[in-house]
Design a protein around this motif. Structure first.
Motif, short mmCIF file in Angstrom:
data_model
loop_
_atom_site.label_atom_id
_atom_site.label_comp_id
_atom_site.label_asym_id
_atom_site.label_seq_id
_atom_site.Cartn_x
_atom_site.Cartn_y
_atom_site.Cartn_z
N ILE A 36 0.84 -1.21 0.00
CA ILE A 36 0.00 0.00 0.00
C ILE A 36 0.87 1.25 0.00
CG2 ILE A 36 -1.63 1.35 1.38
CD1 ILE A 36 -2.86 -1.26 2.34
N CYS A 37 1.92 1.24 0.82
CA CYS A 37 2.74 2.44 1.00
C CYS A 37 3.80 2.61 -0.07
CB CYS A 37 3.42 2.40 2.37
SG CYS A 37 2.25 2.41 3.75
N THR A 38 4.04 1.62 -0.90
CA THR A 38 5.05 1.74 -1.96
C THR A 38 4.39 1.83 -3.32
OG1 THR A 38 5.31 -0.69 -1.93
CG2 THR A 38 6.84 0.60 -0.60
N TYR A 39 4.11 0.69 -3.92
CA TYR A 39 3.53 0.68 -5.26
C TYR A 39 2.15 1.34 -5.29
CZ TYR A 39 7.01 -2.23 -7.61
OH TYR A 39 8.15 -2.71 -8.19
N GLY A 40 1.35 1.11 -4.24
CA GLY A 40 0.02 1.69 -4.21
C GLY A 40 0.05 3.21 -4.24
N THR A 41 0.92 3.80 -3.43
CA THR A 41 1.05 5.26 -3.41
C THR A 41 1.67 5.79 -4.69
OG1 THR A 41 1.28 5.17 -1.00
CG2 THR A 41 2.00 7.20 -2.11
N LEU A 42 2.69 5.09 -5.16
CA LEU A 42 3.41 5.55 -6.35
C LEU A 42 2.50 5.60 -7.57
CD1 LEU A 42 6.21 6.36 -7.38
CD2 LEU A 42 6.66 3.95 -7.83
N LYS A 43 1.63 4.61 -7.72
CA LYS A 43 0.74 4.59 -8.88
C LYS A 43 -0.46 5.51 -8.73
CE LYS A 43 1.95 -0.08 -10.39
NZ LYS A 43 1.46 -1.45 -10.70
N SER A 44 -0.65 6.05 -7.54
CA SER A 44 -1.76 6.98 -7.32
C SER A 44 -1.35 8.44 -7.49
CB SER A 44 -2.35 6.79 -5.91
OG SER A 44 -2.82 5.48 -5.73
N LEU A 45 -0.06 8.68 -7.70
CA LEU A 45 0.41 10.06 -7.82
C LEU A 45 -0.05 10.72 -9.11
CD1 LEU A 45 4.06 9.81 -6.41
CD2 LEU A 45 1.98 10.61 -5.26
N GLY A 46 -0.61 9.94 -10.05
CA GLY A 46 -1.14 10.53 -11.27
C GLY A 46 -2.29 11.49 -11.00
N VAL A 47 -2.90 11.38 -9.83
CA VAL A 47 -3.97 12.30 -9.44
C VAL A 47 -3.46 13.74 -9.39
CG1 VAL A 47 -5.55 12.89 -7.56
CG2 VAL A 47 -5.19 10.50 -8.18
N PHE A 48 -2.17 13.92 -9.07
CA PHE A 48 -1.60 15.26 -8.91
C PHE A 48 -0.89 15.74 -10.18
CE2 PHE A 48 -1.20 13.14 -4.67
CZ PHE A 48 -2.20 13.85 -4.03
N LEU A 49 -1.02 15.04 -11.30
CA LEU A 49 -0.28 15.39 -12.50
C LEU A 49 -0.59 16.82 -12.96
CD1 LEU A 49 1.64 14.52 -14.76
CD2 LEU A 49 -0.34 13.64 -16.00
N ILE A 188 2.67 10.85 6.41
CA ILE A 188 2.43 10.36 7.78
C ILE A 188 1.93 8.92 7.74
CG2 ILE A 188 1.01 10.69 9.83
CD1 ILE A 188 1.06 13.68 9.24
N PHE A 189 1.05 8.62 6.79
CA PHE A 189 0.55 7.25 6.68
C PHE A 189 1.66 6.27 6.31
CE2 PHE A 189 -1.17 3.87 3.93
CZ PHE A 189 -2.00 3.25 4.84
N GLN A 190 2.59 6.69 5.47
CA GLN A 190 3.68 5.80 5.05
C GLN A 190 4.64 5.47 6.17
OE1 GLN A 190 5.03 8.18 1.70
NE2 GLN A 190 4.28 6.64 0.25
N ALA A 191 4.60 6.22 7.25
CA ALA A 191 5.46 5.89 8.39
C ALA A 191 5.09 4.55 9.03
CB ALA A 191 5.37 7.01 9.44
N SER A 192 3.92 4.01 8.69
CA SER A 192 3.52 2.70 9.22
C SER A 192 4.45 1.58 8.74
CB SER A 192 2.08 2.39 8.81
OG SER A 192 1.94 2.36 7.40
N VAL A 193 5.23 1.83 7.69
CA VAL A 193 6.18 0.82 7.22
C VAL A 193 7.22 0.52 8.30
CG1 VAL A 193 7.94 0.32 5.47
CG2 VAL A 193 5.82 1.46 4.81
N ILE A 194 7.52 1.50 9.13
CA ILE A 194 8.49 1.26 10.21
C ILE A 194 7.97 0.16 11.14
CG2 ILE A 194 9.70 2.31 12.16
CD1 ILE A 194 9.50 4.99 10.72
#
Length: 563
Positions: A36-49, A188-194
């Motif tokens: 969720i925090c890697t590929y999921g976020t990376l592929k969702s960045l197209g929203v901000f294009l 902040i959500f991606q900090a859950s990877v720790i």
């Protein structure tokens, strides 16, 4: 159910064999969140294009370099991730990766140019993605064997759930708080990877020794074989001694001498059996206890291999580059990566350019995500049941994915795009969830080499990840048509299908060459042994030959020289 030996609360898990579960379920849950925090976020960045294009006044190709640099660093530093994981362990590497992901995404909200985002999201977050993703998927593959494909597919569906949820959620959220604060929330959500890194307990496989009852038959056969070899050797020795004494009745002399020698052989065999019993019971043989005689071939094998001990993986193993099947599989990953990221980046703008309402265009990513979940789950079930080469199943999915990418360029209506997004998401899920775990299959490199070869494989992919999105952006800027970006994806996927189709023949050819070399070596040894035995005269021929015969004279000369 097998119960592991726990060494401390968070120490390594010790199992007698691959557990097919156990703490592996916790690792699977951690991998779900990491996806969720890697590929999921990376592929969702197209929203901000479009927001980035308007904010910084840049072109599509310039903005797409943010994703490209991130993907490049993500994959290019894979050997570093493998080296650090083998050196320091999976847990600290993933925790550092989670910190870098969160840091890079958060400070991206305060950038003032696209060049600064190249550093924050591209380099810092990209490095964190690599340090988090690869160790987690590698450790997960070690906890499962028969269900590896299914469990990995289910756990990797976190990426699809993220795209399904993030696309509409981020679109709505940025209308209220802006794209910059959206990046802060994501960081902040991606900090859950720790926290996920803490769950990564290493696994140690210590096979249970084989029971004595199971080894009884094998030991008895070995003892009988040893006795047989000793009797043959002593018989040959007794025959030679009888000839050297010039006996007229060689048969009687040989038999009497043989009886004496066999008695000594029986003593040696008895000592041998006693030593083997002591060894089975776990006793330490004394210095005077004769060790079991080994065959010459076995002694050479033990000298080369040594005792069977759990060997630690190499920090980084580039020897797989000598494997033609691995080279072709890496080329498959190189070209296929061109179709992994560009469609998600441009599908929203493609939909808008073809008459779809902006509020509905963001749901194209959600359609892809839902279909991708079904693709990941179904391919796991299929690979667990098929009996053919699993690379052939993957090949079929790649070919269909290539055809879907071509259809994107000719569809102009809303429902046609929805169908294309669903098919693309489904087949993308089948490919993305299996192409890395497929390294563990014997069709490619096998589970023993996966930990050290996965870094090399993803490293080769990095160059395609760097070129894919910008190439699509250049085509869009030149043609003014967002559908042009899908042409480059289709070409790359077609080339990957060709390389993947050659993996099976290359692997079969390599095994055939190895078997032929082994057969040649064995046949050479047999010929040498036969020629050596043929040089020794038959004892019946020697005993029955006259005193003045050439054979008897040759044997007498040999015996005289030995004396």
């Amino acid at each position: 159910m097998m119960v592991p030996k726990f060494q401390g609360c968070l120490g390594p898990n010790v199992y007698p064999e691959v557990p097919e579960g156990g703490w592996g379920w916790a690792v699977a849950a951690a991998f779900f969140v990491v996806e969720i925090c890697t590929y999921g976020t990376l592929k969702s960045l197209g929203v901000f294009l479009q927001d980035l294009i308007k904010e910084f006044g840049e072109s599509n190709s310039r903005v797409s370099w943010v994703i490209s640099i991130c993907v490049f660093i993500f994959t290019f530093t894979a050997p570093l991730s493998t080296l650090l994981s083998n050196r320091f362990g999976y847990r600290p590497v993933v925790m550092v990766g989670g910190f870098l992901i969160s840091l890079g995404t958060t400070i991206s909200a305060f950038t003032s140019s696209i060049n600064e985002m190249y550093i924050t999201i591209g380099i810092i977050s990209g490095l964190g993605y690599c340090l988090s993703f690869l160790p987690t998927v590698t450790l997960l593959a070690q906890y499962f064997s028969r269900q590896r494909a299914l469990i990995t597919s289910v756990a990797s569906s976190g990426e699809s759930f993220a795209i399904f949820a993030f696309a509409p959620a981020l679109t709505t959220l940025k209308e209220h708080i802006g794209w910059r604060y959206c990046l802060v929330v994501i960081g902040i959500f991606q900090a859950s990877v720790i926290g996920c890194g803490i769950l990564l307990r290493p696994i140690i496989i210590e096979p249970v020794p084989v029971k004595e009852e199971d080894k009884a038959d094998k030991d008895s056969l070995k003892q009988l074989q040893t006795v047989y070899e000793l009797e043959n050797e002593q018989t040959r020795t007794s025959i030679s001694s009888g000839v050297s004494r010039g006996s007229e009745d060689s048969g009687v002399t040989s038999l009497s001498t043989s009886n004496v020698d066999l008695r000594s052989a029986g003593a040696e065999t008895k000592a041998l059996m006693e030593w083997e019993v002591q060894d089975k019971e776990g006793w330490e043989p004394s210095a005077s206890t004769p060790p079991a005689p080994l065959k010459e071939k076995d002694e050479e094998g033990m000298a080369e291999v040594g005792p069977l001990q759990p060997s630690s993986p190499k920090l980084l193993d580039f020897s797989v580059l000598k494997d033609s099947a691995f080279i072709l599989y890496s080329l498959f990953g190189l070209f296929a990566t061109m179709g992994f990221f560009a469609p998600q980046l441009y599908i929203i703008e493609l939909s808008k350019s073809r008459g779809v309402e902006p509020s509905m265009a963001s749901y194209m990513l959600s359609v892809m995500a839902v279909a991708e979940i079904f693709g990941r789950l179904s391919i796991g079930v299929v690979l667990n049941k098929v009996r053919c080469r699993k690379t052939l199943v993957l090949l079929g999915c790649v070919v269909l994915l290539c055809l879907v990418l071509l259809v994107f360029t000719i569809v102009w209506e809303f429902w046609g795009l929805v169908v294309c997004c669903a098919l693309y998401g489904y087949f993308l899920g089948t490919v993305c969830s299996t192409h890395i775990p497929m390294l563990a299959e014997e069709d490619v490199v096998g589970i023993q080499k996966m930990a050290s070869s996965v870094g090399v494989y993803v490293f080769i992919q990095s160059f395609s990840g760097l070129a894919g999105p910008p190439l699509g952006g250049v085509l869009v800027d030149v043609t003014g048509n967002y559908g042009a970006a899908f042409y480059s994806c289709a070409v790359g996927m077609g080339l990957s299908a060709i390389c993947l189709a050659l993996v099976g023949p290359a692997k079969s050819g390599m095994f055939q060459r190895q078997s032929r070399e082994e057969e040649k070596g064995e046949s050479a040894e047999e010929k040498e042994k036969i020629s050596h035995d043929s040089e020794q005269p038959d004892f019946l021929e020697v005993d029955l030959a006259p005193e003045d015969s050439p054979v008897r004279q040759a044997v007498d000369r040999d015996n005289a020289s030995e004396i």
